[in-house]
Design a protein around this motif. Structure first.
Motif, short mmCIF file in Angstrom:
data_model
loop_
_atom_site.label_atom_id
_atom_site.label_comp_id
_atom_site.label_asym_id
_atom_site.label_seq_id
_atom_site.Cartn_x
_atom_site.Cartn_y
_atom_site.Cartn_z
N UNK B 48 0.84 -1.20 0.00
CA UNK B 48 0.00 0.00 0.00
C UNK B 48 0.87 1.24 0.00
N UNK B 49 1.84 1.20 0.87
CA UNK B 49 2.72 2.35 1.00
C UNK B 49 3.43 2.61 -0.33
N UNK B 52 0.98 3.95 -3.09
CA UNK B 52 0.53 5.33 -2.88
C UNK B 52 1.66 6.34 -3.02
N UNK B 53 2.76 6.03 -2.39
CA UNK B 53 3.83 7.03 -2.45
C UNK B 53 4.37 7.14 -3.87
N UNK B 54 4.41 6.05 -4.57
CA UNK B 54 4.91 6.11 -5.95
C UNK B 54 4.09 7.11 -6.74
N UNK B 55 2.78 6.98 -6.61
CA UNK B 55 1.90 7.90 -7.33
C UNK B 55 2.12 9.34 -6.91
N UNK B 56 2.22 9.53 -5.58
CA UNK B 56 2.29 10.90 -5.08
C UNK B 56 3.65 11.54 -5.28
N UNK B 57 4.68 10.71 -5.31
CA UNK B 57 6.02 11.28 -5.28
C UNK B 57 6.73 11.32 -6.62
N UNK B 58 6.77 10.21 -7.29
CA UNK B 58 7.66 10.10 -8.44
C UNK B 58 7.31 11.09 -9.53
N UNK B 75 2.87 6.28 5.47
CA UNK B 75 3.37 5.23 6.36
C UNK B 75 2.36 4.97 7.46
N UNK B 76 1.79 6.05 8.00
CA UNK B 76 0.79 5.89 9.06
C UNK B 76 -0.42 5.12 8.53
N UNK B 77 -0.90 5.56 7.36
CA UNK B 77 -2.08 4.92 6.77
C UNK B 77 -1.80 3.45 6.53
N UNK B 93 5.19 -3.45 8.63
CA UNK B 93 5.00 -2.23 9.42
C UNK B 93 6.24 -1.32 9.24
N UNK B 94 5.95 -0.05 9.05
CA UNK B 94 7.07 0.90 8.96
C UNK B 94 7.16 1.61 10.31
N UNK B 95 8.21 1.32 11.05
CA UNK B 95 8.31 1.87 12.41
C UNK B 95 8.58 3.36 12.37
N UNK B 96 7.68 4.10 12.98
CA UNK B 96 7.83 5.55 12.96
C UNK B 96 8.30 6.04 14.32
N UNK B 97 9.34 6.86 14.30
CA UNK B 97 9.82 7.47 15.54
C UNK B 97 10.23 8.89 15.21
N UNK B 98 9.78 9.83 16.04
CA UNK B 98 10.01 11.23 15.64
C UNK B 98 11.49 11.53 15.47
#
Ligand SMILES: Cc1cc2nc3c(=O)[nH]c(=O)nc-3n(C[C@H](O)[C@H](O)[C@H](O)COP(=O)(O)OP(=O)(O)OC[C@H]3O[C@@H](n4cnc5c(N)ncnc54)[C@H](O)[C@@H]3O)c2cc1C
Ligand code: SF4
Ligand code: SF4
Lengths: 443, 553
Positions: B48-49, B52-58, B75-77, B93-98
């Motif tokens: 999913x990530x 989606x990101x491919x579409x939005x970014x590339x 990543x959150x979604x 899972x993509x681990x998110x840490x600030x």
């Protein structure tokens, strides 16, 4: 347990209190009207110049007094009743004592100049003086400093640091030449001018003129010149602050008269620091010694007497130090402005005109008597030892590296100094390498 | 002279304005290849990530803020979706840490995607940021040679100026320092343009080294600047400009002149040039003067492996690192005091002694802060020793560092905490960021484990002391006020006692500012008593001490 009251929270009074506390459990009270806590008067100039804040001048943190059970009372003593052993304070309260130590310091001299009580005319002694100077320097267009001593040059430096034009009136023909020999005095004259200070030698003030608001607006010199200014510093020396003792029965001269044990004519009353006057000067020292460390030493001494070990005030070899704008000055032993009968002198000055040493020695025995060093720091313990051991000038010069106290990597001038001495005296002295052993050796 | 100074202020201000302003401009365009590389190198598995990101970014143009947002939102979604499924695919899972995601995930992608003016004009960009601030800074300080008057101590107005007395300018400066460290350590993805300002320098340096030493070239072995190159280059530039300030301010004081020159040399040569040269030779980045435990990663598995795999030079570096800590450091402290490291060699010290010099007076002198100091700094030393001990144990026992050791905590966790709390927050954000508020040696005084170690040697076995000159002290307090380590120097000097304190870094400023010539830093004979003796009365009082033995009443 005795009830000991000390008047004055300067270096003398506070040292006495600290040492009494170390040695005993006596009740200790310090009364002082100037500030809540002990501060270092010598640092007032740095507060004005922005090098420090006022609290930095306080050598002890505020909790120190309570922790050491030294009670502080902020008030001026108006009267001492020696019969009832009672003090009358300016807030109306009274306080009794068993032992009283008078350590009230000095006040700036005022010689009855017309206008000396105008606004913006001030000495430079107390915290209040500092506040006055701060206030009136804000819109100061020119300041005149009257009196060429140590405090005069400090006050000049203060105002110059705020880019205020200063005229510096010195009564003598050369700066501080009652104390400094001509070489050093002339070096400082030059340095003062290098700082764009309007130095007027051999000039004194006769009168201060007032503006319509009662503030100084100009001064008149003995040469008849009027100098417009709106701040006047009176720094023509200090004298003991003892007026409140006039009718107390305590013997006064210029200060409170004390014997070698720092006792006054009245039992259980002592005087120390700037306000104490010896019946006779000790050695070459003056009867009144208004310097920091003598106040401290008298405090150390009186504490022993009060705590049961009666001790004479026994100052050792004279020493002192000061700083004239950027040039530091130290002295060990005696070297007077003019040589005495039996004395010979050796003077060396660095080519940049900011360093020199001047040695005083006995013509006949060659014994070392004293040194002035400007721009070069010297070790106190080494000179003290040499004086005690009665060393000759030759010995002093040969071992001068032992005495050098300049920071590491500073250029050292011993060789050049000795060369000059050799040339002048036909000797062939050689500088010895510095030796830790000699430096720490106690004689 | 005043005019020159003002021009300097304007230039510096402009340089900074460009530098900071650039964070909010610039466009980024992710190419398909960059995107692919990124997904692979980060090992991202969520479909999913990726979709989606491919579409939005590339091949889209956007700002760094947009780009970062897209990645994080997606990543959150993606995580939410994966977690909502019955069987959770944990590996997706993509681990998110600030404090990690931005620098580890987003930065590598965005660093390669900058387009437009900043990429095409690196030289001009360098000039109007670094050029302006460096030249401006020099123009600000050089006129002081005349403006400050004859050589001497010139601390006029320090406590009356907003910048140096915790005024509004001080707080604003601190805000910028702190913000800079946050971006540098945690959000380098937003400072791509500032990094690009030194891209040319980085490439140029690499090119120069390769040509000069005739290193064999490989395809793609250019050396684009990283955030750490930016930091290193800034560090050196700032130190140089402020060293010039020191040279002018203390031109009468040879100790200060030499010390400043040496510490600047060690920073530029050992912390900046030599490591960059090593990298150009495809050797590990290595700072020969950075001793453990300040260099806390030295014994980390990847560090040891990296060195050992680098042949003889790597082995030498490894052995040198150990010898430095165990032999060189204590022996040198014995002879010269910890100053040889802290104010002559160390990079942290170097910055504190140059950029930090205007703030030295802000350190707290109370007894209370001395108490805090002793607990904190020795605590950090202990922490560093425990962490390193554990790391070495795991390494030798061949236990992977991510494996749980106890209480659900792994060796890696402990390393990470140390790195975050001590390495980044304490040393960087607080240590340097708070210069204008807490003074310039907060890290060195309260945190540095190496300083704690050096300090123990200095306190108990060293020839170094600050000698007090007999009875000359007038208790004025200049020394204490200007001691960056918050040592109440006066409390010793006025008792006639020498100053032997573990925290003294031997900067020599107390001695410089003393108006009565009372203090001298020196290495003398190590006779314990001559170093620390307290006399009953000071020199000059010839009171008859023998009668002391009499009984007090
Ligand atoms: C500007 C300046 C710079 C100096 N620089 C140096 C220097 O560099 N080196 C050096 O050796 N010396 C220096 N001195 C001299 C030195 O400061 C004094 O010798 C020293 O402070 C004297 O200490 P003391 O304790 O005797 O008196 P003080 O410090 O004067 O303390 C006496 C205190 O008693 C208080 N007091 C007075 N009368 C009463 C009363 N009736 N009731 C209650 N309280 C009272 C006063 O307000 C004052 O606070 C300097 C002096 C000044 C003013
Ligand atoms: S005691 Fe002196 S030399 Fe030591 S850190 Fe403080 S100012 Fe520097
Ligand atoms: S600066 Fe010098 S005179 Fe002043 S308190 Fe410190 S040691 Fe004493």
């Amino acid at each position: 347990m005795k009830n000991i009251v000390i008047i004055g929270n300067g270096i003398a009074g506070v040292t006495a209190a600290r040492h009494i506390r170390k040695k005993s459990d006596h009740k200790i009270t310090i009364i002082s009207g100037e500030t809540d806590y002990f501060f270092s008067r010598t640092a007032l100039m740095y507060v004005f110049m922005g090098h420090m804040k006022f609290e930095h001048t306080q050598p002890y943190e505020n909790w120190f007094w309570k922790k050491n059970r030294i009670e502080l009372v902020k008030a001026f003593v108006n009267k001492v009743n020696t019969e009832s052993k009672e003090l009358v304070l300016n807030n109306g309260e009274t306080l009794i004592y068993d032992d009283l130590i008078i350590a009230t310091g000095s006040k700036p001299n005022k010689f009855g100049w017309p206008g000396q009580d105008l606004k913006a005319v001030t000495g430079m002694y107390s915290k209040q003086d500092l506040d006055t100077i701060t206030e009136y320097s804000k819109d100061c267009t020119r300041a005149v400093i009257v009196g060429g001593g140590l405090i005069g040059i400090e006050m000049t430096e203060m105002l110059v640091s705020k880019n205020i034009p200063v005229t510096f009136l010195v009564r003598e023909a050369s700066f501080w030449n009652g104390v400094l020999p001509p070489g050093e005095s002339e070096m400082i004259n030059k340095h003062i001018k290098e700082h764009h200070i309007d130095l007027r030698l051999a000039t004194s003030m006769t009168e201060i003129l007032s503006d319509e608001n009662g503030r100084a607006k100009a001064i008149i010199t003995d040469k008849g010149e009027t100098i417009a200014c709106n701040l006047v510093g009176l720094t023509a020396g200090v004298s003991p602050n003892v007026d409140f003792l006039k009718d107390s029965g305590i013997e006064l001269g210029r200060g409170v008269k004390v014997n070698r044990k720092l006792e006054t004519n009245i039992p259980n009353i002592y005087a120390i620091g700037d306000c104490a006057e010896q019946h006779e000067g000790i050695g070459e020292r003056r009867p009144i010694e208004a310097v920091w460390y003598t106040g401290r030493m008298m405090g150390e001494t009186v504490a022993r007497t009060i705590c049961g070990t009666p001790s004479d005030y026994q100052p050792g070899h004279w020493f002192n130090s000061a700083k004239f704008l950027d040039i530091e000055y130290q002295t060990y032993g005696w070297i007077w402005a003019k040589p005495r009968e039996n004395e010979a002198r050796f003077y060396w000055e660095h080519k940049d005109g900011k360093k020199c040493i001047h040695i005083n020695y006995d013509k006949n025995t060659k014994a070392f008597i004293g040194i002035n060093n400007f721009g070069i720091r010297m070790r106190h313990n080494v000179f003290d030892k040499w004086l005690t051991e009665n060393r000759t000038i030759e010995y002093v010069l040969e071992h001068l590296k032992d005495a050098n106290f300049d920071p590491e990597f500073y250029v050292q001038h011993e060789r050049e100094i000795i060369q000059k001495f050799n040339t002048e005296n036909g000797t062939s002295l050689v500088a010895k390498k510095k030796s830790w052993k000699r430096i720490f050796q106690t004689s | 002279m005043k005019t020159i100074k003002n021009i300097g202020y304007v230039l510096t201000f402009l340089g900074f304005a460009f530098f900071i302003g650039s964070i909010f401009t610039g466009t980024y365009k992710v190419t398909p290849e960059a995107y692919q590389n990124w997904i692979e190198s980060k090992g991202i598995k969520s479909e999913v990530f990726i979709e989606n990101t491919k579409n939005d970014l590339v091949n889209q143009e956007m700002s760094s803020w947009q780009l970062s947002n897209i990645i994080i939102e997606n990543a959150k979604a993606s995580n939410e979706q994966i977690k909502s499924e019955k069987e959770i695919a944990w590996d997706k899972i993509i681990h998110l840490k600030w404090n990690k995601t931005s620098k580890e995930y987003i930065y590598p992608l965005i660093r390669n995607s900058a387009t437009g003016w900043f990429v095409n004009n690196t030289t001009l960009w360098f000039f109007i940021t670094f050029g302006f601030t460096i030249i401006g800074g020099l123009l600000v300080f050089l006129p002081d040679y005349k403006l400050l008057g004859p050589a001497g101590i010139k601390n006029n107005g320090i406590f009356q100026h907003s910048a140096t007395n915790r005024g509004i300018i001080g707080f604003i400066t601190a805000f910028f320092f702190i913000a800079f460290y946050f971006f540098l350590y945690f959000f380098p993805n937003y400072i791509i343009n500032p990094i690009l300002a030194v891209d040319g320098v980085s490439e140029g340096l690499n090119e120069f080294v390769k040509t000069f030493f005739n290193v064999e070239r490989k395809p793609n072995d250019g050396s684009p600047a990283s955030q750490w190159f930016l930091y290193g280059f800034m560090y050196c530039s700032v130190m140089t400009v402020f060293a010039v300030r020191m040279f002018i301010k203390y031109r009468h004081n040879k100790y200060q002149m030499i010390r400043t020159a040496v510490v600047l040399f060690f920073q530029i040569a050992f912390a900046f040039l030599i490591p960059e040269i090593l990298v150009a030779f495809n050797k590990p980045w290595f700072d020969f003067k950075n001793a453990w435990p300040l260099n806390y990663t030295f014994f980390f598995d990847w560090s040891i492996d990296g060195l050992i795999e680098s042949g003889n030079l790597g082995i030498f570096m490894f052995v040198w690192g150990i010898v430095l800590t165990l032999v060189v450091v204590p022996v040198m402290v014995y002879f010269y005091g910890k100053r040889w490291y802290c104010s002559w060699v160390c990079g942290c010290g170097g910055l504190a002694e140059t950029l930090g010099d205007p703030y030295r007076q802000l350190s707290d002198k109370s007894l209370f802060s001395w108490k805090i100091e002793r607990w904190l700094i020795h605590g950090v030393l202990l922490f560093a020793i425990v962490m390193t001990g554990l790391t070495l144990y795991l390494y030798l026992a061949e236990i992977p560092s991510w494996k749980e050791v106890a209480f659900g905590i792994s060796g890696y966790d402990i390393q990470t905490w140390y790195g975050f709390f001590i390495g980044s927050i304490f040393a960087g954000v607080i240590g340097t960021g708070f210069y204008p508020i807490l003074g310039n040696r907060t890290w060195c005084r309260f945190g540095c484990p190496l300083a704690a170690y050096l300090g123990l040697v200095q306190r108990f076995k060293s020839r170094f002391r600050i000698t007090t000159n007999g009875g000359q002290c007038i208790s004025c307090g200049n020394c204490s006020t200007y001691c960056e380590q918050g040592i109440d120097v006066r409390s010793y000097a006025q008792k006639g006692q020498n100053i032997v304190r573990s925290s003294c870094v031997g900067c020599g400023i107390c001695s410089a500012v003393c108006p009565r010539g009372v203090l001298k830093l020196e290495n003398g004979e190590d006779t314990g008593s001559s170093r620390t003796e307290i006399k009953e009365v000071l020199l000059g009082n010839d009171i008859d001490l023998l009668s002391m033995t009499k009984k007090n009443d």
